[in-house]
Design an enzyme around this catalytic site. Structure first.
Site, PDB file in Angstrom:
ATOM      1  CG  ASP A  29      -4.650   5.032  -0.141  1.00  0.00           C
ATOM      2  OD1 ASP A  29      -5.088   3.953   0.289  1.00  0.00           O
ATOM      3  OD2 ASP A  29      -5.356   5.856  -0.749  1.00  0.00           O
ATOM      4  CG  ASP A  39      -7.428   0.491  -1.618  1.00  0.00           C
ATOM      5  OD1 ASP A  39      -8.489   0.545  -0.962  1.00  0.00           O
ATOM      6  OD2 ASP A  39      -6.624   1.430  -1.698  1.00  0.00           O
TER       7      ASP A  39
END
Length: 170
Positions: free
Chosen positions: A123, A137
């Protein structure tokens, strides 16, 4: 019939492929630029956003940390379910349905690739107080929003006589 089946999968496969490429290249770049330690170096982007390298062994909002193997299996089952839903319940001849499926599959597969290859998801996008996330995402969220819009549009729109299911293939 064979050619028609191929046509309804070409757009989702193309969109998914591009999403996976963008996702994986962005994660590689962030790892090279800000790794190997997580959350130690940052690239500011405006006043409320920054690029920050992070590992996530959980799911959204870093829930269920440390269960990457189980989450990989669950993600693969969800992908299989999405494919089944696309083929049996969505109007898969529509471009909007094909794009929706491409975004959802591309995002999901981008994160599954990380889990299988690395044991965690990379991330790196941090916006204000919002939990850190990645392009995969974002693609999943875009696909989910498109799906919700299609469901609302089809549920509220006029239906052909004799049908009572909004997302039935035509």
């Amino acid at each position: 019939m064979q050619q028609q089946n191929q046509r309804v999968w070409m757009m989702p496969a193309g969109v998914a492929g591009m999403a996976i490429i963008f996702d994986q290249v962005s994660k590689w770049w962030v790892a090279q630029a800000l790794g190997p330690e997580t959350m130690t170096a940052f690239i500011p982007v405006g006043n409320h956003m920054r690029i920050a390298y992070s590992h996530n062994t959980g799911v959204a909002f870093s829930l269920f940390q440390g269960h990457s193997e189980i989450l990989t299996i669950i993600a693969l089952l969800i992908i299989a379910g999405a494919i089944y839903f696309y083929r049996t319940q969505m109007p898969h001849q529509r471009l909007s349905a094909q794009l929706t499926m491409g975004f959802i599959l591309g995002g999901a597969l981008g994160n599954v690739i990380d889990r299988i290859r690395l044991g965690y998801v990379v991330d790196f996008i941090q916006v204000g107080w919002w939990p850190i996330f990645n392009l995969a995402d974002s693609f999943i969220c875009i696909g989910a929003a498109m799906l919700m819009f299609q469901i609302i549009r089809d549920d509220l729109g006029p239906r052909p006589q004799g049908t009572n299911q909004a997302l039935r293939p035509q």
